[in-house]
Design a protein around this motif. Structure first.
Motif, PDB file in Angstrom:
ATOM      1  N   ARG A 167       2.686 -13.616  -3.155  1.00  0.00           N
ATOM      2  CA  ARG A 167       1.807 -14.260  -2.177  1.00  0.00           C
ATOM      3  C   ARG A 167       2.693 -14.354  -0.965  1.00  0.00           C
ATOM      4  NH1 ARG A 167       0.175 -19.678  -5.261  1.00  0.00           N
ATOM      5  NH2 ARG A 167       2.509 -19.436  -5.480  1.00  0.00           N
ATOM      6  N   LEU A 168       4.183 -14.048  -0.970  1.00  0.00           N
ATOM      7  CA  LEU A 168       4.980 -14.059   0.003  1.00  0.00           C
ATOM      8  C   LEU A 168       4.823 -12.706   0.757  1.00  0.00           C
ATOM      9  CD1 LEU A 168       8.133 -15.832  -1.479  1.00  0.00           C
ATOM     10  CD2 LEU A 168       5.971 -16.782   0.285  1.00  0.00           C
ATOM     11  N   ILE A 169       4.325 -11.603   0.024  1.00  0.00           N
ATOM     12  CA  ILE A 169       4.276 -10.463   0.788  1.00  0.00           C
ATOM     13  C   ILE A 169       2.831  -9.799   1.034  1.00  0.00           C
ATOM     14  CG2 ILE A 169       4.565  -7.741  -0.123  1.00  0.00           C
ATOM     15  CD1 ILE A 169       6.292  -8.563  -2.210  1.00  0.00           C
ATOM     16  N   TYR A 170       2.018 -10.363   0.578  1.00  0.00           N
ATOM     17  CA  TYR A 170       0.263 -10.211   0.868  1.00  0.00           C
ATOM     18  C   TYR A 170      -0.027 -11.426   1.447  1.00  0.00           C
ATOM     19  CZ  TYR A 170       1.685  -6.258  -2.084  1.00  0.00           C
ATOM     20  OH  TYR A 170       2.088  -4.953  -2.842  1.00  0.00           O
ATOM     21  N   ASP A 171      -1.132 -11.273   2.466  1.00  0.00           N
ATOM     22  CA  ASP A 171      -1.493 -12.446   3.091  1.00  0.00           C
ATOM     23  C   ASP A 171      -3.263 -12.445   2.812  1.00  0.00           C
ATOM     24  OD1 ASP A 171      -2.209 -10.599   4.789  1.00  0.00           O
ATOM     25  OD2 ASP A 171      -1.153 -11.374   6.478  1.00  0.00           O
ATOM     26  N   ASP A 172      -3.554 -11.311   2.031  1.00  0.00           N
ATOM     27  CA  ASP A 172      -5.206 -11.176   1.915  1.00  0.00           C
ATOM     28  C   ASP A 172      -5.291 -10.692   0.670  1.00  0.00           C
ATOM     29  OD1 ASP A 172      -7.927 -10.695   1.985  1.00  0.00           O
ATOM     30  OD2 ASP A 172      -7.708  -8.813   3.424  1.00  0.00           O
ATOM     31  N   ARG A 193      -2.054  -6.685   3.248  1.00  0.00           N
ATOM     32  CA  ARG A 193      -1.257  -7.241   4.279  1.00  0.00           C
ATOM     33  C   ARG A 193      -2.221  -7.124   5.543  1.00  0.00           C
ATOM     34  NH1 ARG A 193       5.285  -6.849   5.500  1.00  0.00           N
ATOM     35  NH2 ARG A 193       4.894  -8.104   3.643  1.00  0.00           N
ATOM     36  N   SER A 194      -2.583  -8.281   6.265  1.00  0.00           N
ATOM     37  CA  SER A 194      -3.646  -8.245   7.217  1.00  0.00           C
ATOM     38  C   SER A 194      -3.011  -7.170   8.358  1.00  0.00           C
ATOM     39  CB  SER A 194      -3.952  -9.332   7.561  1.00  0.00           C
ATOM     40  OG  SER A 194      -3.127 -10.123   8.247  1.00  0.00           O
ATOM     41  N   ALA A 195      -1.755  -7.068   8.751  1.00  0.00           N
ATOM     42  CA  ALA A 195      -1.410  -6.251   9.705  1.00  0.00           C
ATOM     43  C   ALA A 195      -1.518  -5.060   9.574  1.00  0.00           C
ATOM     44  CB  ALA A 195       0.038  -6.631   9.995  1.00  0.00           C
ATOM     45  N   LEU A 196      -1.839  -4.532   8.314  1.00  0.00           N
ATOM     46  CA  LEU A 196      -1.766  -3.146   7.755  1.00  0.00           C
ATOM     47  C   LEU A 196      -3.265  -2.820   7.345  1.00  0.00           C
ATOM     48  CD1 LEU A 196       1.866  -2.851   5.967  1.00  0.00           C
ATOM     49  CD2 LEU A 196       1.242  -2.076   8.514  1.00  0.00           C
ATOM     50  N   LYS A 197      -4.120  -3.104   8.262  1.00  0.00           N
ATOM     51  CA  LYS A 197      -5.537  -3.004   7.775  1.00  0.00           C
ATOM     52  C   LYS A 197      -6.013  -1.811   7.431  1.00  0.00           C
ATOM     53  CE  LYS A 197      -7.082  -2.253  12.661  1.00  0.00           C
ATOM     54  NZ  LYS A 197      -8.186  -2.895  13.570  1.00  0.00           N
ATOM     55  N   ASP A 198      -5.382  -0.524   7.839  1.00  0.00           N
ATOM     56  CA  ASP A 198      -5.779   0.738   7.270  1.00  0.00           C
ATOM     57  C   ASP A 198      -5.224   1.336   6.227  1.00  0.00           C
ATOM     58  OD1 ASP A 198      -7.558   1.265   9.500  1.00  0.00           O
ATOM     59  OD2 ASP A 198      -5.722   1.735  10.856  1.00  0.00           O
ATOM     60  N   ARG A 199      -4.358   0.383   5.541  1.00  0.00           N
ATOM     61  CA  ARG A 199      -3.656   0.786   4.317  1.00  0.00           C
ATOM     62  C   ARG A 199      -4.429   0.442   3.227  1.00  0.00           C
ATOM     63  NH1 ARG A 199       1.335   2.191   2.508  1.00  0.00           N
ATOM     64  NH2 ARG A 199       1.982   1.365   0.572  1.00  0.00           N
ATOM     65  N   PRO A 200      -4.619   1.305   2.240  1.00  0.00           N
ATOM     66  CA  PRO A 200      -5.273   0.922   0.853  1.00  0.00           C
ATOM     67  C   PRO A 200      -4.658  -0.334   0.369  1.00  0.00           C
ATOM     68  CG  PRO A 200      -4.767   3.226   0.960  1.00  0.00           C
ATOM     69  CD  PRO A 200      -4.021   2.696   2.000  1.00  0.00           C
ATOM     70  N   ALA A 201      -5.592  -0.877  -0.366  1.00  0.00           N
ATOM     71  CA  ALA A 201      -5.163  -2.266  -1.172  1.00  0.00           C
ATOM     72  C   ALA A 201      -4.150  -1.732  -2.312  1.00  0.00           C
ATOM     73  CB  ALA A 201      -6.444  -3.116  -1.718  1.00  0.00           C
ATOM     74  N   THR A 202      -3.336  -2.728  -2.437  1.00  0.00           N
ATOM     75  CA  THR A 202      -2.317  -2.717  -3.856  1.00  0.00           C
ATOM     76  C   THR A 202      -3.336  -3.291  -5.008  1.00  0.00           C
ATOM     77  OG1 THR A 202      -0.481  -2.407  -2.786  1.00  0.00           O
ATOM     78  CG2 THR A 202      -0.300  -3.216  -4.830  1.00  0.00           C
ATOM     79  N   LYS A 203      -3.334  -2.842  -5.964  1.00  0.00           N
ATOM     80  CA  LYS A 203      -4.154  -3.546  -7.281  1.00  0.00           C
ATOM     81  C   LYS A 203      -2.894  -4.019  -8.228  1.00  0.00           C
ATOM     82  CE  LYS A 203      -8.463  -0.742  -6.698  1.00  0.00           C
ATOM     83  NZ  LYS A 203      -9.023  -1.925  -6.053  1.00  0.00           N
ATOM     84  N   ILE A 204      -3.189  -5.084  -8.445  1.00  0.00           N
ATOM     85  CA  ILE A 204      -2.380  -6.137  -9.261  1.00  0.00           C
ATOM     86  C   ILE A 204      -3.015  -6.189 -10.621  1.00  0.00           C
ATOM     87  CG2 ILE A 204      -0.628  -7.787  -9.887  1.00  0.00           C
ATOM     88  CD1 ILE A 204      -0.002  -7.651  -6.988  1.00  0.00           C
TER      89      ILE A 204
END
Length: 283
Positions: A167-172, A193-204
């Motif tokens: 949660r310290l790395i991602y905000d969405d 990360r909201s600042a990188l809106k065009d980047r695909p989501a990381t799936k955990i």
């Protein structure tokens, strides 16, 4: 080609008839409010009733419920008590047959370094601050990078995400679904990360019962040519001074194939030196 039997409108008794057999009929039993109670079937002298049952709802848990299963707060508290750490990891790249050693050190406050030694095949070094970093290696010249490349470096292998509070790395973050992974039930979290809106989501991939992270799907940005997916599978978790640490990581991508990372040493309390964050002098 197959014969198609069209249903006729229901007759006065509510039966829908079709021409299959003279003594075979089906109808839905309805309530006075036109809700379906079930399906009636008559085959000759045999009558069968199949009651209507609603499909089970598989409601997704809230993020807070998933975090509770993972014990994120407790895990981060135990990690903070380490006051820094160093991991020594043996790595073998199956496609090339090259073996090396990775040394990852963190100060426990968001800064980390990674050194990779492939022996005669060369070495590489990376240093990361919160949203910036640099790298240098025998394969490419010194380069500095910003938020996206820093995120990629933190995600590499999935170890940082597996032991710390992501949660310290991602905000969405949201819970996408429940799915099978490595034969077990997992909650899949979409992390951005909201600042990188065009980047695909990381799936955990979070194991539903233990809260362990068994899978991380990340991406590498290909300098304007899109993103290459990276698949990380983590297992062999062991307790290390209050922190559950995966000791085997399988990393797969389309460029270098499969690499196996095995954690050889965990050194709580031994973080990087300040000198490790000083970029090398450039000629």
């Amino acid at each position: 080609s197959e014969m198609i039997y069209d249903l006729r409108p229901p007759n006065d008794e509510g039966w829908r008839l079709f021409r299959a057999k003279d003594d075979l009929m089906l109808r839905f039993r309805m309530t006075d409010s036109d809700a379906i109670e079930g399906l009636e079937m008559r085959n000759g002298s045999n009558d069968l009733f199949l009651p209507w049952k609603s499909a089970p709802t598989d409601a997704l848990p809230s993020l807070e419920e998933v975090y509770a299963i993972m014990k994120l707060d407790e895990r981060q508290a135990a990690l903070d008590a380490w006051n820094g750490s160093t991991f020594v990891i043996d790595m073998g790249v199956e496609q090339s047959g090259v073996n090396g050693v990775i040394t990852v050190a963190s100060d426990g406050a968001g800064r980390m370094t990674a050194k990779i030694d492939f022996g005669a095949f060369g070495a590489a070094q990376t240093a990361l601050n919160s949203d910036s970093g640099w790298s240098v290696s025998d394969f490419e010249a010194f380069r500095e990078f910003g938020q996206e490349k820093t995120l990629e470096a933190r995600e590499e292998g999935g170890l940082t995400l597996a032991i710390s509070d992501f949660r310290l790395i991602y905000d969405d973050i949201d819970v996408e679904k429940r799915s099978k992974f490595q034969g077990q039930d997992h909650w899949i979290l979409n992390c951005k990360r909201s600042a990188l809106k065009d980047r695909p989501a990381t799936k955990i991939y979070v194991q539903c019962d233990t809260g362990e992270i068994h899978g991380v799907r990340t991406h590498i940005e290909l300098d304007g040519a899109g993103y290459m997916p990276i698949r990380n599978v983590l297992d062999d978790y062991r307790e290390e001074q209050g922190v559950s640490v995966p000791h085997r990581i399988r990393v797969e991508n389309q460029a270098s194939g499969r690499a196996i990372q095995t954690v050889r040493e965990v050194r709580p309390g031994e973080g990087p030196s300040e000198a490790d964050f000083t970029p090398p002098k450039q000629n």
